[in-house]
Design an enzyme around this catalytic site. Sequence first.
Site: not given
Ligand SMILES: O=P(O)(O)OC[C@@H](O)[C@@H](O)c1c[nH]c2ccccc12
Length: 245
Positions: A44, A104, A153, A174, A204
């Site tokens: 990401e 995203k 998710e 998540n 996630e």
């Molecule tokens: O930065 P991290 O802790 O590795 O997480 C990434 C991703 O899972 C996270 O940004 C995310 C997962 N689902 C979301 C929904 C909205 C915004 C952000 C997210």
Amino acid sequence: MIVDDIYRENYSRELIMDNKRIRNTLSLKDSLKSSKIKPGIIAEYKRKSPSGFNNIVNNDIFKYYNKIKESVAGFSILTEPHYFNGNQLDAVSVQCYSKPILIKDFISSTDMIKSSYMIGGDVFLLIADFLDYNKIREFIRYGASLNMEVLLEIHDMKKIGNIYPDENVLLGYNRRNLETLKIEDESENAYDFLKKFGLPLVLESGISLENVEALPIKKYDGLLIGTALLSGEGLINKIASGKND
Ligand SMILES: O=P(O)(O)OC[C@@H](O)[C@@H](O)c1c[nH]c2ccccc12
């Protein structure tokens, strides 16, 4: 709550609607299946997040993806502009890598899905905690008409009734509660619930060098990782070495 603000601001979002696609859609499902590194990594890119992350180490998206492109199964691009400083043009610019791009965002309309397609997205995010079943079914079917896959998710397993298990869907768990922004890990429990749908599963949030060996990552088909990789952690090698069997 931040999530409520974001969905409310969706109604006044400036969305790119002219076609900036340079290629047909790619399948994240196929890419995870063919990934040499198991589970496949969805890397990401984000500039910041309300949970406190600020991207200072890898703020050049091309340098970042050039470094990791051979090891990852897909890219995830945060396009929400207010709390994540996201920019839809980031997605446009990384189509050149021919890796599936997950858009995203807190998608809540077919216009946002159409826009995700126009900027080169192959997959878009839906969040079962915040959308009802009928909306999720409508959006998944609309995405299918654009040959797009969906990462659906969930965090709160009480919302599992909102899951519409279509063939173009990947299911994500998540670990972060987007309402409290806290990590509340139920990775094992979530796997037991979600595996019944027979769809690819993506773990996630909050995956890092410190915890990757303790997480049940081998039960998942994909890992969605932002902060740890953007902070320069050597997480890819650790996952590739399969040290958590
Ligand atoms: O930065 P991290 O802790 O590795 O997480 C990434 C991703 O899972 C996270 O940004 C995310 C997962 N689902 C979301 C929904 C909205 C915004 C952000 C997210």
